[in-house]
Write a protein that holds these residues in place. Sequence first.
Motif, PDB file in Angstrom:
ATOM      1  N   GLU A   1     -18.663 -37.135  49.361  1.00  0.00           N
ATOM      2  CA  GLU A   1     -19.555 -37.858  50.271  1.00  0.00           C
ATOM      3  C   GLU A   1     -19.399 -39.359  50.046  1.00  0.00           C
ATOM      4  O   GLU A   1     -18.935 -40.088  50.918  1.00  0.00           O
TER       5      GLU A   1
ATOM      6  N   LYS B   1     -28.700 -38.711  44.737  1.00  0.00           N
ATOM      7  CA  LYS B   1     -28.685 -37.411  45.422  1.00  0.00           C
ATOM      8  C   LYS B   1     -27.298 -37.083  45.960  1.00  0.00           C
ATOM      9  O   LYS B   1     -26.864 -35.927  45.910  1.00  0.00           O
ATOM     10  N   LEU B   2     -26.581 -38.107  46.438  1.00  0.00           N
ATOM     11  CA  LEU B   2     -25.324 -37.845  47.142  1.00  0.00           C
ATOM     12  C   LEU B   2     -24.188 -37.600  46.164  1.00  0.00           C
ATOM     13  O   LEU B   2     -24.202 -38.092  45.031  1.00  0.00           O
ATOM     14  N   ARG B   3     -23.171 -36.826  46.619  1.00  0.00           N
ATOM     15  CA  ARG B   3     -22.069 -36.439  45.750  1.00  0.00           C
ATOM     16  C   ARG B   3     -20.962 -37.464  45.823  1.00  0.00           C
ATOM     17  O   ARG B   3     -20.592 -37.939  46.893  1.00  0.00           O
TER      18      ARG B   3
ATOM     19  N   ASP C   1     -22.292 -31.784  56.594  1.00  0.00           N
ATOM     20  CA  ASP C   1     -23.294 -32.606  55.922  1.00  0.00           C
ATOM     21  C   ASP C   1     -24.495 -32.827  56.839  1.00  0.00           C
ATOM     22  O   ASP C   1     -24.329 -33.040  58.044  1.00  0.00           O
ATOM     23  N   GLY C   2     -25.693 -32.744  56.248  1.00  0.00           N
ATOM     24  CA  GLY C   2     -26.892 -32.948  57.062  1.00  0.00           C
ATOM     25  C   GLY C   2     -27.481 -31.621  57.511  1.00  0.00           C
ATOM     26  O   GLY C   2     -28.162 -31.526  58.530  1.00  0.00           O
TER      27      GLY C   2
ATOM     28  N   TRP D   1     -33.433 -43.891  59.902  1.00  0.00           N
ATOM     29  CA  TRP D   1     -33.102 -42.882  58.888  1.00  0.00           C
ATOM     30  C   TRP D   1     -32.905 -41.548  59.598  1.00  0.00           C
ATOM     31  O   TRP D   1     -33.857 -40.929  60.041  1.00  0.00           O
TER      32      TRP D   1
ATOM     33  N   ALA E   1     -31.212 -39.004  58.244  1.00  0.00           N
ATOM     34  CA  ALA E   1     -31.134 -37.948  57.220  1.00  0.00           C
ATOM     35  C   ALA E   1     -29.871 -37.104  57.415  1.00  0.00           C
ATOM     36  O   ALA E   1     -29.789 -35.964  56.970  1.00  0.00           O
ATOM     37  N   SER E   2     -28.875 -37.695  58.071  1.00  0.00           N
ATOM     38  CA  SER E   2     -27.505 -37.191  58.098  1.00  0.00           C
ATOM     39  C   SER E   2     -26.636 -38.385  57.759  1.00  0.00           C
ATOM     40  O   SER E   2     -26.515 -39.317  58.566  1.00  0.00           O
ATOM     41  N   MET E   3     -26.041 -38.353  56.557  1.00  0.00           N
ATOM     42  CA  MET E   3     -25.278 -39.533  56.130  1.00  0.00           C
ATOM     43  C   MET E   3     -24.232 -39.913  57.172  1.00  0.00           C
ATOM     44  O   MET E   3     -24.020 -41.095  57.469  1.00  0.00           O
TER      45      MET E   3
ATOM     46  N   TYR F   1     -29.108 -44.684  49.414  1.00  0.00           N
ATOM     47  CA  TYR F   1     -29.709 -43.509  48.788  1.00  0.00           C
ATOM     48  C   TYR F   1     -29.619 -43.757  47.277  1.00  0.00           C
ATOM     49  O   TYR F   1     -28.673 -43.342  46.629  1.00  0.00           O
TER      50      TYR F   1
ATOM     51  N   ASN G   1     -34.747 -43.498  52.948  1.00  0.00           N
ATOM     52  CA  ASN G   1     -35.879 -42.579  53.121  1.00  0.00           C
ATOM     53  C   ASN G   1     -37.108 -43.212  52.469  1.00  0.00           C
ATOM     54  O   ASN G   1     -37.301 -43.144  51.245  1.00  0.00           O
TER      55      ASN G   1
ATOM     56  N   PHE H   1     -27.111 -48.872  54.257  1.00  0.00           N
ATOM     57  CA  PHE H   1     -27.572 -47.510  53.951  1.00  0.00           C
ATOM     58  C   PHE H   1     -27.815 -47.428  52.451  1.00  0.00           C
ATOM     59  O   PHE H   1     -26.966 -47.859  51.653  1.00  0.00           O
TER      60      PHE H   1
END
Length: 353
Positions: A298, A292-294, A134-135, A260, A262-264, A280, A226, A278
């Motif tokens: 995730e 955006k995230l699954r 991820d990331g 941020w 940008a890597s969960m 998103y 973000n 956090f």
Amino acid sequence: TATTEIYTLSLHDALPIRMKRISLTQYLVEQQREHGHIPGQLRLLIEVVARACKRIAIAVNKGALGDVLGSAGSENVQGEVQKKLDVISNEVLIEANEWGGHLAGMASEEMDSIHVVPNRYPQGEYLLLYDPLDGSSNIDVNVSIGTIFSVLRKVGHARGVSEEDFLQPGKHQAAAGYCVYGPQTTLVLTVGSGVAMFTLDRETGSWVLTQDEVHIPEDTKEFAINMSNMRHWAPPVKRYIDECLQGKEGPRAKDFNMRWVASMVADVHRILTRGGIFLYPWDKREPDKPGKLRLMYEANPMAFIVEQAGGMATNGRQRILDVAPGKLHERVSVILGSKNEVARVTGYHAEAE
Ligand code: P6P
């Protein structure tokens, strides 16, 4: 010298577990003795995934020396360009888990459909879902990335496995974890009785317990989002971030800091280590997508870990672990971390409705 050695050994034995430098295997055996919820197949699964993460760490750490950077010239089910390391990591996890007899099947961000354990191997009762790396956008610029995994039990004991077997809400997870490939290589794990962290000792090649009973502070002054998407957010999110930005002069009466990566995995690891929130969230760039995230590999594993560490994880409206999945690769809005902050943002969504 002999006296000193004897003294050192006895001091070590007297230390509480969190100070003992014990291996992942010893930790799992002691957890099984204490709580009885790590049957042999689950312990093998965790140890095999941990070993696969070591191999991924070695590939990641090679960087430009290992011909592993750049794109693989293919796309994944999300329509995203796959990096070479995405493909390598996915294959490492498949090869590591196929033979063990602990799994019925696997699901990955990098594979359109589930991967059923081939008939030449015995099938087990567990399902492994993961984002192998991820990331990915950070790989080529040398910023921390990670592997995220979730473990479910196959419900029903008919032989074979289908995608429907994977579509279980996150509250049914048997285990969850991630490995962050950063300044340290750290494996973070929960099997439902708290969160533990293991640091990779590269000299011995073993995962060493470096933190157990991880706890996320209920309050924080640090948010992760973000900011470039601000104009697209829903009003409750905009309200929350605006209040943080107003600092001492605003309704929160305190100043906030922002991070941020940008890597969960890196953002969640920071929150597990020192607190934070956090986000998103859903935004209007793609209004049909909930986020955006699954969900399955995730949000669910991270939500399980965060809750086990005393934090909170919602999609703005409900607990992430209660979300009933409809599709394997479905997305979700994610708000997680320090309990009181997540409750505040979730409350703003309720007020807006
Ligand atoms: P953005 C990485 O691609 C990822 O899936 C998460 O790890 C991370 O939190 C997020 O996307 C970053 O997204 O839009 O800020 O690049």
